[in-house]
Design a protein around this motif. Structure first.
Motif, short mmCIF file in Angstrom:
data_model
loop_
_atom_site.label_atom_id
_atom_site.label_comp_id
_atom_site.label_asym_id
_atom_site.label_seq_id
_atom_site.Cartn_x
_atom_site.Cartn_y
_atom_site.Cartn_z
N PHE A 1 -3.69 14.67 4.48
CA PHE A 1 -4.11 14.36 5.85
C PHE A 1 -4.90 13.06 5.85
O PHE A 1 -5.72 12.83 4.97
CB PHE A 1 -4.99 15.51 6.37
N PRO A 2 -4.70 12.23 6.86
CA PRO A 2 -3.79 12.33 8.00
C PRO A 2 -2.47 11.57 7.80
O PRO A 2 -1.65 11.55 8.68
CB PRO A 2 -4.59 11.68 9.12
N THR A 3 -2.29 10.96 6.60
CA THR A 3 -1.06 10.20 6.38
C THR A 3 0.12 11.12 6.07
O THR A 3 1.22 10.63 5.79
CB THR A 3 -1.24 9.16 5.25
N ASP A 4 -0.10 12.43 6.12
CA ASP A 4 1.04 13.35 6.04
C ASP A 4 1.84 13.35 7.34
O ASP A 4 2.94 13.89 7.40
CB ASP A 4 0.59 14.76 5.69
N LEU B 1 0.86 -1.17 0.00
CA LEU B 1 0.00 0.00 0.00
C LEU B 1 0.90 1.22 0.00
O LEU B 1 1.86 1.29 0.78
CB LEU B 1 -0.90 0.04 1.23
N ALA B 2 0.64 2.17 -0.89
CA ALA B 2 1.33 3.45 -0.86
C ALA B 2 0.55 4.38 0.06
O ALA B 2 -0.68 4.50 -0.06
CB ALA B 2 1.44 4.04 -2.26
N LEU B 3 1.26 5.02 0.99
CA LEU B 3 0.63 5.91 1.97
C LEU B 3 0.96 7.34 1.57
O LEU B 3 2.14 7.71 1.44
CB LEU B 3 1.15 5.61 3.38
N PHE C 1 -5.74 9.91 -2.99
CA PHE C 1 -5.82 8.70 -2.17
C PHE C 1 -5.14 8.96 -0.84
O PHE C 1 -4.27 9.82 -0.72
CB PHE C 1 -5.16 7.51 -2.88
N GLY C 2 -5.59 8.20 0.16
CA GLY C 2 -4.88 8.18 1.43
C GLY C 2 -3.95 6.98 1.43
O GLY C 2 -2.75 7.09 1.63
N MET C 3 -4.54 5.80 1.16
CA MET C 3 -3.78 4.57 0.93
C MET C 3 -4.30 3.94 -0.35
O MET C 3 -5.50 3.99 -0.60
CB MET C 3 -3.94 3.60 2.11
N ILE C 4 -3.41 3.36 -1.13
CA ILE C 4 -3.83 2.78 -2.40
C ILE C 4 -2.96 1.57 -2.71
O ILE C 4 -1.77 1.56 -2.40
CB ILE C 4 -3.78 3.82 -3.54
N TYR D 1 5.46 3.34 2.60
CA TYR D 1 4.84 2.13 2.07
C TYR D 1 4.49 1.19 3.21
O TYR D 1 5.19 1.14 4.21
CB TYR D 1 5.79 1.40 1.10
N LEU D 2 3.41 0.43 2.99
CA LEU D 2 3.10 -0.70 3.85
C LEU D 2 3.31 -1.96 3.00
O LEU D 2 2.42 -2.35 2.23
CB LEU D 2 1.66 -0.64 4.36
N PRO D 3 4.48 -2.60 3.08
CA PRO D 3 4.67 -3.86 2.35
C PRO D 3 3.75 -4.93 2.93
O PRO D 3 3.62 -5.04 4.15
CB PRO D 3 6.15 -4.19 2.59
#
Length: 526
Positions: free
Chosen positions: A279-282, A272-274, A410-413, A484-486
């Motif tokens: 906001f709020p993943t900034d 997942l790309a963050l 997107f926030g997460m994608i 990233y969330l691998p």
């Protein structure tokens, strides 16, 4: 798979249909293959482009480069000039000869729209191309570029369409007249929403395929695709895991003698790309807490049925230049809770945290027809709720998700690294292109310019030690930023009916060796 679909699928296992040996190979894909312009992207499907068009050099399973449309090449001492000797007696499927003039015409068409391909650093580095003989082609670069041969082997854009199929505006302004390549297949019919039909190229220099026709049926739903395989409507599924539900794959692999099935070695990383610019993943604390709060071992075991190994980093340590000694963020829900509390995110009465009057709520976007993405998203939603992060799931058609990746909505994608031969060079090169989700996700990082500079330097580094040092700098910065969330290391799967043989995996995730497949002997699998 739903309980009802599971019961129906189990019932079908008991009544397998075995069609007679046929000169038609039937495959399936979620959408039509597109107009198959080799120099363009969506809606063109990569596996189909790679079946019609060929490269100068071909990437092999062992990581080496093999001659293909070029039989030999030399590289100048300064690393800037590549001279290719082209294969003789090759023609496009429309009868046009393949020669150095055709190669140059294709390079000219690609470079006329250089900005469209600027995710690939090779397009930036080409200074000029030259015809130096009927079957001799020269590529001159502005500076040394280490991944040149690998990038020439990619499914797009450096593949070759017949010059007779080009329009006056090249291949991108007005499209192409027809998809005429040098490959083993040629597209002969498209029925929108139903199927695409390919015919074997009778003049293919590598030998005509054993099957006369390749029919690709449009089946968007993985459950429906599994049933189509079981009933004999299609002969095989092949591609990234998720082509059929993992439960169906395991049943066919383990319980049904009429089928053969296999899993490839890990080819890419599912992530997942963050979005660091939204906001709020900034907030880095939020991104890091997301990494710590997701129980990937349970996710892999329950959603992916253990078919894909857990991923801790953007690239597997086996990827060239990617083993840089990083420590995993690791699953630690208590640590994620503490991190969010220390960063000022306070739980409300509903259990969701907030700060400054704004809730800690993140949007997770996925392709609505991808059952696997949906299932993963639901697990992540539940895991993050446990630490006070609300996740809004948004499922849309693929074109809409691509649009979000390009403009950062997107926030997460979901995303994946591209596997060999893209990783790591071509993948990190694209991080500098605004039209890619990776650029959009990294845009808010304070050291984004420094990361991009290190990428540029790594791509031109001819000294292996210096290149490894630069990749370590890039990957360390991205890992520490938790952008990233691998999730897992993606694999390819294949399941085929015993009425066909010669099924194998290609060297890359996007190439399917249909031309090597052939009908099995009569009575096989009965």
């Amino acid at each position: 798979m739903s309980k009802l679909a599971s019961i129906a699928f189990a019932a079908l296992l008991a009544c397998t249909v075995t069609p007679a040996v046929s000169q038609q190979l039937t495959y399936s894909w979620p959408a039509n293959v597109g107009p198959l312009n080799p120099h363009l992207y969506a809606p063109n499907q990569m596996f189909a482009q790679a079946s019609v068009y060929e490269p100068l050099v071909k990437y092999q399973v062992d990581g080496t480069m093999a001659p293909w449309l070029a039989t030999a090449w030399t590289i100048s001492e300064d690393g800037r000039t590549y001279d290719f000797t082209l294969r003789p007696d090759v023609s496009f499927s429309d009868g046009t000869p393949f020669n150095a003039a055709a190669v140059k015409a294709n390079f000219d068409a690609i470079l006329a729209n250089r900005s469209r391909h600027d995710w690939l650093d090779l397009t930036r580095q080409i200074a000029r191309t030259e015809v130096i003989g009927p079957l001799a082609f020269r590529l001159v670069l502005k500076a040394p570029h280490a991944p040149t041969l690998k990038e020439l082997s990619l499914p797009r854009p450096f593949r070759f369409v017949s010059p007779a199929a080009m329009r006056e505006g090249g291949t991108t302004a007005g499209g192409i007249r027809e998809p005429s390549g040098t490959g083993p297949w040629r597209l002969v019919e498209t029925r929108l929403g139903i199927s695409d039909t390919f015919a074997a190229n009778p003049t293919y220099w590598g030998g005509k395929p054993a099957f006369e026709r390749l029919v690709v049926k449009v089946i968007p739903d993985p459950n429906t695709r599994a049933i189509a395989l079981q009933t004999g409507e299609v002969d095989l599924v092949h591609g990234a895991a998720g082509q059929i539900p993992s439960e169906a794959f395991l049943r066919l692999r383990d319980q049904t003698p009429a089928f053969s099935a296999a899993v490839s070695t890990p080819l890419a990383t599912r992530v997942l790309a963050l979005n660091s610019a939204r906001f709020p993943t900034d907030d880095r604390a939020v991104r890091l807490a997301i990494n710590q709060a997701v129980d990937k071992d349970t996710l892999v075991r329950t959603v992916l049925d253990g078919l894909e190994p857990r991923a801790d980093f953007l690239f597997a340590p086996t990827v060239p230049d990617a083993d840089v000694g990083l420590a995993p963020h690791g699953f630690d829900r208590a640590a994620a809770d503490r991190l969010l509390t220390e960063a000022g995110w306070v739980r409300g009465a509903d259990g969701i945290r907030g700060k400054g009057g704004r809730p800690l709520s993140v949007e997770l976007d996925f392709i609505s027809t991808n059952a696997q993405q949906k299932a993963i998203a639901e697990v992540i939603q539940a895991d993050l709720a446990r630490v006070g992060i609300a996740v809004r799931l948004v499922g849309e058609e693929e074109s809409s998700i691509l649009g979000r990746q390009k403009d950062g909505r997107f926030g997460m994608i979901f995303g994946e690294t591209w596997g060999p031969p893209y990783d790591p060079a071509s993948f990190v090169s694209a991080m500098r292109a605004p039209s890619h989700a990776d650029y959009q996700a990294q845009r808010g990082l304070p050291d984004k310019a420094e990361i991009d500079g290190a990428i540029t330097a790594a791509l031109s580094a001819t000294d292996p030690t210096e290149r490894k040092r630069l990749y370590a700098r890039i990957l360390t910065a991205l890992h520490e930023a938790a952008v990233y969330l691998p999730i897992s290391h993606a694999v390819a799967i294949e399941v085929h009916r015993s009425t066909i043989t010669g099924v194998s995996f290609g060297a890359t995730l996007n190439e399917i060796p249909f031309a090597a497949m052939r009908p099995a002997a009569p009575g096989a699998g009965r």
